[in-house]
Design a protein around this motif. Sequence first.
Motif, PDB file in Angstrom:
ATOM      1  N   ILE A   1       0.849  -1.192   0.000  1.00 55.84           N
ATOM      2  CA  ILE A   1       0.000   0.000   0.000  1.00 55.84           C
ATOM      3  C   ILE A   1       0.883   1.240   0.000  1.00 55.84           C
ATOM      4  O   ILE A   1       1.868   1.317   0.739  1.00 55.84           O
ATOM      5  N   GLU A   2       0.496   2.198  -0.836  1.00 59.51           N
ATOM      6  CA  GLU A   2       1.068   3.544  -0.811  1.00 59.51           C
ATOM      7  C   GLU A   2      -0.121   4.482  -0.742  1.00 59.51           C
ATOM      8  O   GLU A   2      -1.073   4.351  -1.510  1.00 59.51           O
ATOM      9  N   VAL A   3      -0.069   5.429   0.191  1.00 64.53           N
ATOM     10  CA  VAL A   3      -1.252   6.235   0.460  1.00 64.53           C
ATOM     11  C   VAL A   3      -0.867   7.654   0.867  1.00 64.53           C
ATOM     12  O   VAL A   3       0.196   7.870   1.446  1.00 64.53           O
ATOM     13  N   ASP A   4      -1.730   8.601   0.530  1.00 65.76           N
ATOM     14  CA  ASP A   4      -1.636   9.972   1.040  1.00 65.76           C
ATOM     15  C   ASP A   4      -2.687  10.116   2.131  1.00 65.76           C
ATOM     16  O   ASP A   4      -3.850   9.768   1.917  1.00 65.76           O
ATOM     17  N   VAL A   5      -2.275  10.629   3.274  1.00 65.09           N
ATOM     18  CA  VAL A   5      -3.205  10.904   4.363  1.00 65.09           C
ATOM     19  C   VAL A   5      -3.082  12.382   4.702  1.00 65.09           C
ATOM     20  O   VAL A   5      -2.015  12.836   5.119  1.00 65.09           O
ATOM     21  N   GLN A   6      -4.141  13.113   4.463  1.00 68.35           N
ATOM     22  CA  GLN A   6      -4.171  14.566   4.683  1.00 68.35           C
ATOM     23  C   GLN A   6      -2.985  15.247   3.998  1.00 68.35           C
ATOM     24  O   GLN A   6      -2.332  16.119   4.568  1.00 68.35           O
ATOM     25  N   GLY A   7      -2.695  14.807   2.771  1.00 71.25           N
ATOM     26  CA  GLY A   7      -1.632  15.425   1.987  1.00 71.25           C
ATOM     27  C   GLY A   7      -0.237  14.917   2.278  1.00 71.25           C
ATOM     28  O   GLY A   7       0.713  15.310   1.613  1.00 71.25           O
ATOM     29  N   GLN A   8      -0.088  14.040   3.265  1.00 69.15           N
ATOM     30  CA  GLN A   8       1.229  13.479   3.567  1.00 69.15           C
ATOM     31  C   GLN A   8       1.354  12.103   2.926  1.00 69.15           C
ATOM     32  O   GLN A   8       0.530  11.226   3.172  1.00 69.15           O
ATOM     33  N   ARG A   9       2.372  11.928   2.092  1.00 71.63           N
ATOM     34  CA  ARG A   9       2.583  10.659   1.394  1.00 71.63           C
ATOM     35  C   ARG A   9       3.252   9.658   2.315  1.00 71.63           C
ATOM     36  O   ARG A   9       4.259   9.945   2.945  1.00 71.63           O
ATOM     37  N   TYR A  10       2.647   8.476   2.406  1.00 72.33           N
ATOM     38  CA  TYR A  10       3.265   7.355   3.103  1.00 72.33           C
ATOM     39  C   TYR A  10       3.745   6.400   2.020  1.00 72.33           C
ATOM     40  O   TYR A  10       2.961   5.937   1.198  1.00 72.33           O
ATOM     41  N   PRO A  11       5.064   6.141   1.973  1.00 72.40           N
ATOM     42  CA  PRO A  11       5.615   5.350   0.875  1.00 72.40           C
ATOM     43  C   PRO A  11       5.091   3.916   0.879  1.00 72.40           C
ATOM     44  O   PRO A  11       4.604   3.411   1.895  1.00 72.40           O
ATOM     45  N   ARG A  12       5.242   3.301  -0.250  1.00 73.05           N
ATOM     46  CA  ARG A  12       4.817   1.913  -0.434  1.00 73.05           C
ATOM     47  C   ARG A  12       5.419   1.038   0.660  1.00 73.05           C
ATOM     48  O   ARG A  12       6.626   1.097   0.919  1.00 73.05           O
ATOM     49  N   ALA A  13       4.560   0.247   1.294  1.00 77.17           N
ATOM     50  CA  ALA A  13       5.006  -0.648   2.363  1.00 77.17           C
ATOM     51  C   ALA A  13       4.126  -1.895   2.347  1.00 77.17           C
ATOM     52  O   ALA A  13       3.022  -1.888   1.806  1.00 77.17           O
ATOM     53  N   ALA A  14       4.630  -2.954   2.962  1.00 76.99           N
ATOM     54  CA  ALA A  14       3.919  -4.232   2.999  1.00 76.99           C
ATOM     55  C   ALA A  14       3.157  -4.376   4.312  1.00 76.99           C
ATOM     56  O   ALA A  14       3.644  -3.984   5.381  1.00 76.99           O
ATOM     57  N   TYR A  15       1.963  -4.945   4.210  1.00 74.82           N
ATOM     58  CA  TYR A  15       1.091  -5.189   5.356  1.00 74.82           C
ATOM     59  C   TYR A  15       0.423  -6.543   5.205  1.00 74.82           C
ATOM     60  O   TYR A  15       0.157  -6.991   4.091  1.00 74.82           O
ATOM     61  N   TRP A  16       0.115  -7.163   6.327  1.00 74.70           N
ATOM     62  CA  TRP A  16      -0.792  -8.309   6.349  1.00 74.70           C
ATOM     63  C   TRP A  16      -2.159  -7.777   6.726  1.00 74.70           C
ATOM     64  O   TRP A  16      -2.269  -6.930   7.618  1.00 74.70           O
ATOM     65  N   PHE A  17      -3.191  -8.278   6.072  1.00 73.88           N
ATOM     66  CA  PHE A  17      -4.561  -7.946   6.437  1.00 73.88           C
ATOM     67  C   PHE A  17      -5.339  -9.219   6.691  1.00 73.88           C
ATOM     68  O   PHE A  17      -5.166 -10.223   5.988  1.00 73.88           O
ATOM     69  N   THR A  18      -6.167  -9.183   7.703  1.00 72.60           N
ATOM     70  CA  THR A  18      -7.135 -10.228   7.989  1.00 72.60           C
ATOM     71  C   THR A  18      -8.501  -9.573   7.946  1.00 72.60           C
ATOM     72  O   THR A  18      -8.721  -8.559   8.628  1.00 72.60           O
ATOM     73  N   ASP A  19      -9.384 -10.120   7.129  1.00 79.46           N
ATOM     74  CA  ASP A  19     -10.711  -9.548   6.931  1.00 79.46           C
ATOM     75  C   ASP A  19     -11.783 -10.582   7.252  1.00 79.46           C
ATOM     76  O   ASP A  19     -11.573 -11.784   7.046  1.00 79.46           O
ATOM     77  N   ALA A  20     -12.913 -10.104   7.723  1.00 83.49           N
ATOM     78  CA  ALA A  20     -14.081 -10.953   7.961  1.00 83.49           C
ATOM     79  C   ALA A  20     -15.206 -10.479   7.052  1.00 83.49           C
ATOM     80  O   ALA A  20     -15.529  -9.284   7.036  1.00 83.49           O
TER      81      ALA A  20
END
Length: 133
Positions: free
Chosen positions: A94-113
């Motif tokens: 995921i790479e995302v902008d939050v309130q104009g601040q860029r968070y670089p591409r990073a790896a995450y595990w997700f668990t969804d129901a």
Amino acid sequence: MVTSLRVDTAVAEAVRAVQRQRSTALLNADIPAAERIHADDFQLITPLGAVFSKEQYLGAVAAGILKYAVIEVDSPIDVRVYGDVVLSRYRVQIEVDVQGQRYPRAAYWFTDAYERRDERWQIVWSQGTGIAS
């Protein structure tokens, strides 16, 4: 002992397809599509531990406060089926902008129901965990 687990390939593939649709909807800020996929009582727990309701999460996407640049699943989406409940687990970049601040591409595990509601699969819970590099 888990006895209710069963392999249901059709259900597993249906939920994987909904997960791909969800990623596309969030990446494109397609709020009508995202609203259909997220249950009204949806909750997201972010890798930083923040909790968001459906309204808060999709509202932030709609307002451009949260803007995805990359959502790329880079592992198989593992699925466990328990009747009208499905748990999925996957690794995502995921790479995302939050309130104009860029968070670089990073790896995450997700668990969804997911739950089957009104003959369709909707996500009710999602929890992300950062992966240490």
